[in-house]
Design a protein around this motif. Structure first.
Motif, PDB file in Angstrom:
ATOM      1  N   THR A  26       0.855  -1.089  -0.127  1.00  0.00           N
ATOM      2  CA  THR A  26       0.009   0.107   0.020  1.00  0.00           C
ATOM      3  C   THR A  26       0.862   1.350   0.038  1.00  0.00           C
ATOM      4  O   THR A  26       0.668   2.272  -0.816  1.00  0.00           O
ATOM      5  N   ASP A  27       1.994   1.193   0.844  1.00  0.00           N
ATOM      6  CA  ASP A  27       2.966   2.482   0.766  1.00  0.00           C
ATOM      7  C   ASP A  27       3.324   2.593  -0.687  1.00  0.00           C
ATOM      8  O   ASP A  27       3.559   3.818  -0.882  1.00  0.00           O
ATOM      9  N   LEU A  28       3.892   1.530  -1.169  1.00  0.00           N
ATOM     10  CA  LEU A  28       4.489   1.673  -2.565  1.00  0.00           C
ATOM     11  C   LEU A  28       3.567   2.115  -3.673  1.00  0.00           C
ATOM     12  O   LEU A  28       3.721   3.161  -4.266  1.00  0.00           O
ATOM     13  N   ALA A  29       2.389   1.803  -3.435  1.00  0.00           N
ATOM     14  CA  ALA A  29       1.208   2.364  -4.414  1.00  0.00           C
ATOM     15  C   ALA A  29       0.767   3.745  -4.054  1.00  0.00           C
ATOM     16  O   ALA A  29       0.917   4.632  -4.838  1.00  0.00           O
ATOM     17  N   GLN A  30       0.815   3.994  -3.050  1.00  0.00           N
ATOM     18  CA  GLN A  30       0.319   5.379  -2.490  1.00  0.00           C
ATOM     19  C   GLN A  30       1.450   6.471  -2.739  1.00  0.00           C
ATOM     20  O   GLN A  30       1.240   7.534  -3.157  1.00  0.00           O
ATOM     21  N   ARG A  31       2.663   5.983  -2.767  1.00  0.00           N
ATOM     22  CA  ARG A  31       4.061   6.906  -3.337  1.00  0.00           C
ATOM     23  C   ARG A  31       4.385   6.835  -4.740  1.00  0.00           C
ATOM     24  O   ARG A  31       5.376   7.385  -5.089  1.00  0.00           O
ATOM     25  N   GLY A  32       3.754   6.033  -5.321  1.00  0.00           N
ATOM     26  CA  GLY A  32       3.787   6.054  -7.048  1.00  0.00           C
ATOM     27  C   GLY A  32       4.727   5.083  -7.223  1.00  0.00           C
ATOM     28  O   GLY A  32       5.517   5.113  -8.452  1.00  0.00           O
ATOM     29  N   HIS A  33       5.090   4.087  -6.699  1.00  0.00           N
ATOM     30  CA  HIS A  33       6.333   3.150  -6.779  1.00  0.00           C
ATOM     31  C   HIS A  33       5.878   1.893  -7.273  1.00  0.00           C
ATOM     32  O   HIS A  33       6.340   0.634  -7.416  1.00  0.00           O
ATOM     33  N   ALA A  34       4.329   1.637  -7.363  1.00  0.00           N
ATOM     34  CA  ALA A  34       3.817   0.278  -7.704  1.00  0.00           C
ATOM     35  C   ALA A  34       2.186   0.581  -8.317  1.00  0.00           C
ATOM     36  O   ALA A  34       1.829   1.227  -7.808  1.00  0.00           O
ATOM     37  N   THR A  35       2.091  -0.370  -9.552  1.00  0.00           N
ATOM     38  CA  THR A  35       0.609  -0.087 -10.182  1.00  0.00           C
ATOM     39  C   THR A  35       0.139  -1.729 -10.258  1.00  0.00           C
ATOM     40  O   THR A  35       0.846  -2.672 -10.134  1.00  0.00           O
ATOM     41  N   ILE A  36      -0.977  -1.645 -10.783  1.00  0.00           N
ATOM     42  CA  ILE A  36      -1.836  -2.751 -10.505  1.00  0.00           C
ATOM     43  C   ILE A  36      -1.932  -3.023 -12.076  1.00  0.00           C
ATOM     44  O   ILE A  36      -2.387  -2.248 -12.941  1.00  0.00           O
ATOM     45  N   GLU A  37      -2.332  -4.303 -12.740  1.00  0.00           N
ATOM     46  CA  GLU A  37      -2.459  -4.513 -13.943  1.00  0.00           C
ATOM     47  C   GLU A  37      -3.629  -5.850 -14.017  1.00  0.00           C
ATOM     48  O   GLU A  37      -3.114  -6.707 -13.148  1.00  0.00           O
ATOM     49  N   ASP A  38      -4.856  -5.779 -14.513  1.00  0.00           N
ATOM     50  CA  ASP A  38      -5.442  -6.753 -14.582  1.00  0.00           C
ATOM     51  C   ASP A  38      -5.177  -7.861 -15.713  1.00  0.00           C
ATOM     52  O   ASP A  38      -5.256  -7.082 -16.998  1.00  0.00           O
ATOM     53  N   ALA A  39      -4.289  -9.034 -15.416  1.00  0.00           N
ATOM     54  CA  ALA A  39      -3.854  -9.601 -16.552  1.00  0.00           C
ATOM     55  C   ALA A  39      -4.665 -10.931 -17.009  1.00  0.00           C
ATOM     56  O   ALA A  39      -4.432 -11.805 -17.418  1.00  0.00           O
ATOM     57  N   GLY A  40      -6.130 -10.497 -16.843  1.00  0.00           N
ATOM     58  CA  GLY A  40      -7.028 -11.618 -17.419  1.00  0.00           C
ATOM     59  C   GLY A  40      -6.948 -12.736 -16.655  1.00  0.00           C
ATOM     60  O   GLY A  40      -6.985 -12.781 -15.186  1.00  0.00           O
ATOM     61  N   ILE A  41      -6.688 -13.931 -17.321  1.00  0.00           N
ATOM     62  CA  ILE A  41      -6.958 -15.450 -16.463  1.00  0.00           C
ATOM     63  C   ILE A  41      -5.470 -15.469 -15.815  1.00  0.00           C
ATOM     64  O   ILE A  41      -5.657 -16.515 -15.129  1.00  0.00           O
ATOM     65  N   ARG A  42      -4.640 -14.618 -15.873  1.00  0.00           N
ATOM     66  CA  ARG A  42      -3.287 -14.666 -15.044  1.00  0.00           C
ATOM     67  C   ARG A  42      -3.490 -14.073 -13.725  1.00  0.00           C
ATOM     68  O   ARG A  42      -3.138 -13.800 -12.684  1.00  0.00           O
ATOM     69  N   GLY A  43      -4.733 -13.255 -13.681  1.00  0.00           N
ATOM     70  CA  GLY A  43      -5.072 -12.671 -12.598  1.00  0.00           C
ATOM     71  C   GLY A  43      -4.484 -11.190 -12.237  1.00  0.00           C
ATOM     72  O   GLY A  43      -3.823 -10.796 -13.193  1.00  0.00           O
ATOM     73  N   THR A  44      -4.480 -10.435 -11.073  1.00  0.00           N
ATOM     74  CA  THR A  44      -3.919  -9.203 -10.910  1.00  0.00           C
ATOM     75  C   THR A  44      -2.554  -9.356 -10.799  1.00  0.00           C
ATOM     76  O   THR A  44      -1.790 -10.049 -10.028  1.00  0.00           O
ATOM     77  N   ARG A  45      -1.850  -8.472 -11.532  1.00  0.00           N
ATOM     78  CA  ARG A  45      -0.302  -8.478 -11.419  1.00  0.00           C
ATOM     79  C   ARG A  45       0.295  -7.082 -10.956  1.00  0.00           C
ATOM     80  O   ARG A  45      -0.394  -6.093 -11.014  1.00  0.00           O
ATOM     81  N   ILE A  46       1.059  -7.148 -10.080  1.00  0.00           N
ATOM     82  CA  ILE A  46       2.048  -5.926  -9.367  1.00  0.00           C
ATOM     83  C   ILE A  46       3.128  -5.330 -10.123  1.00  0.00           C
ATOM     84  O   ILE A  46       3.733  -6.341 -10.480  1.00  0.00           O
ATOM     85  N   HIS A  47       3.137  -4.332 -10.635  1.00  0.00           N
ATOM     86  CA  HIS A  47       4.423  -3.896 -11.495  1.00  0.00           C
ATOM     87  C   HIS A  47       5.109  -2.752 -10.578  1.00  0.00           C
ATOM     88  O   HIS A  47       4.290  -2.022  -9.891  1.00  0.00           O
ATOM     89  N   ALA A  48       6.214  -2.845 -10.520  1.00  0.00           N
ATOM     90  CA  ALA A  48       7.061  -1.546 -10.114  1.00  0.00           C
ATOM     91  C   ALA A  48       6.853  -0.359 -11.076  1.00  0.00           C
ATOM     92  O   ALA A  48       6.605  -0.414 -12.197  1.00  0.00           O
ATOM     93  N   ALA A  49       6.979   0.792 -10.304  1.00  0.00           N
ATOM     94  CA  ALA A  49       6.835   2.178 -11.059  1.00  0.00           C
ATOM     95  C   ALA A  49       7.831   3.102 -10.684  1.00  0.00           C
ATOM     96  O   ALA A  49       8.116   3.087  -9.390  1.00  0.00           O
ATOM     97  N   GLY A  50       7.834   3.973 -11.485  1.00  0.00           N
ATOM     98  CA  GLY A  50       8.857   5.307 -11.086  1.00  0.00           C
ATOM     99  C   GLY A  50      10.335   4.753 -10.381  1.00  0.00           C
ATOM    100  O   GLY A  50      10.778   3.793 -10.804  1.00  0.00           O
ATOM    101  N   ASP A  51      11.034   5.688  -9.683  1.00  0.00           N
ATOM    102  CA  ASP A  51      12.088   5.386  -9.130  1.00  0.00           C
ATOM    103  C   ASP A  51      12.055   4.425  -8.040  1.00  0.00           C
ATOM    104  O   ASP A  51      11.032   4.520  -7.467  1.00  0.00           O
ATOM    105  N   PRO A  52      13.205   3.906  -7.681  1.00  0.00           N
ATOM    106  CA  PRO A  52      13.234   3.051  -6.278  1.00  0.00           C
ATOM    107  C   PRO A  52      12.706   4.001  -5.239  1.00  0.00           C
ATOM    108  O   PRO A  52      13.104   5.253  -5.225  1.00  0.00           O
ATOM    109  N   PRO A  53      12.144   3.546  -4.325  1.00  0.00           N
ATOM    110  CA  PRO A  53      11.642   4.315  -3.102  1.00  0.00           C
ATOM    111  C   PRO A  53      12.850   4.454  -2.080  1.00  0.00           C
ATOM    112  O   PRO A  53      13.647   3.870  -2.087  1.00  0.00           O
ATOM    113  N   GLU A  54      13.019   5.790  -1.525  1.00  0.00           N
ATOM    114  CA  GLU A  54      13.750   6.371  -0.659  1.00  0.00           C
ATOM    115  C   GLU A  54      13.997   5.542   0.543  1.00  0.00           C
ATOM    116  O   GLU A  54      14.871   5.240   1.335  1.00  0.00           O
ATOM    117  N   ASP A  55      12.676   5.046   1.088  1.00  0.00           N
ATOM    118  CA  ASP A  55      12.632   4.334   2.291  1.00  0.00           C
ATOM    119  C   ASP A  55      13.325   3.108   2.199  1.00  0.00           C
ATOM    120  O   ASP A  55      12.682   2.195   1.479  1.00  0.00           O
TER     121      ASP A  55
END
Length: 231
Positions: free
Chosen positions: A47-76
């Motif tokens: 949740t922290d990654l998503a809130q800070r723009g470091h993770a996104t969600i993709e609906d991959a159909g029969i493969r289900g929901t996939r989590i992608h990295a986004a943006g720059d690496p988190p500082e924390d």
């Protein structure tokens, strides 16, 4: 009163940290839901990654929901291992939670102690054997977070983004009834909590909408994980 208005100097406090703090039980010195805690803390970190723009969600159909990295690496540094893991390739939510959760408890607990939200108190069992117990640190943060959750669940107030996410994660973990002395448990409370799990809360800002969507995905995974762990 809630979220960033609680101690303004702590605006970058992780939801993961507040999650463990709320699950701490001052009367017993224990943490609720220890058997599934690693899943829950990983859900907070995602949740922290998503809130800070470091993770996104993709609906991959029969493969289900996939989590992608986004943006720059988190500082924390607490969030960096999870980001590194999903940056290798898109991952399923359960896979991310299971891979990242087991190492989170101690460093998150250390942060709460460093901030003064919790204290480690040395004791002796039977007057002989040394042990260490967790006690409330007296910062007041846990009480204010729980008050925000109670206002949303019992009084019907619209929660802030942080309080909504925090409440949804605690509810999905199955630990909300443990807080019944502080947040009276009822069918109305349970219904409102379930709505928050499903992302039914105000999310006008784009960032809040991302958090709401991620919370709904994580909540489903936490519930499934809790069922497996409690068999």
């Amino acid at each position: 009163m809630t979220d960033d208005s609680i101690h303004p100097q702590r605006t970058r406090t992780l939801i993961t940290e507040d999650l463990l703090l709320v699950l701490f039980q001052p009367d017993s010195g224990t943490i609720a839901g220890e058997n599934t805690l690693f899943y829950v803390l990983a859900g907070g970190a995602l949740t922290d990654l998503a809130q800070r723009g470091h993770a996104t969600i993709e609906d991959a159909g029969i493969r289900g929901t996939r989590i992608h990295a986004a943006g720059d690496p988190p500082e924390d540094e607490l969030l960096r291992p999870m980001w590194d893991y999903i940056s290798q390739r898109p991952r399923g939510v359960q896979t991310v939670l299971a891979a990242s959760g087991p190492t989170l408890r101690e460093p998150v607990l250390d942060r709460l102690v460093e901030r003064g939200d919790l204290r480690r108190q040395k004791r002796r069992v039977l007057g002989l054997f040394p042990s260490t117990a967790l006690v409330d640190g007296g910062s007041g943060r846990r009480a204010e977070l729980v008050a925000g959750m109670r206002a949303a669940l019992v009084d019907g107030e619209e929660p802030s983004e942080r309080i909504a996410a925090l409440t949804a994660l605690v509810s999905a973990s199955g630990s909300l009834p443990v807080l019944h002395r502080e947040i009276p448990w009822s069918s109305a409370t349970a219904t409102r909590a379930k709505n928050l799990e499903q992302g039914d809360w105000a999310a006008e800002a784009a960032a809040a909408a991302v958090t709401r969507t991620m919370i709904a995905v994580i909540a489903n995974s936490l519930i499934a994980g809790a069922v497996v762990a409690n068999r």
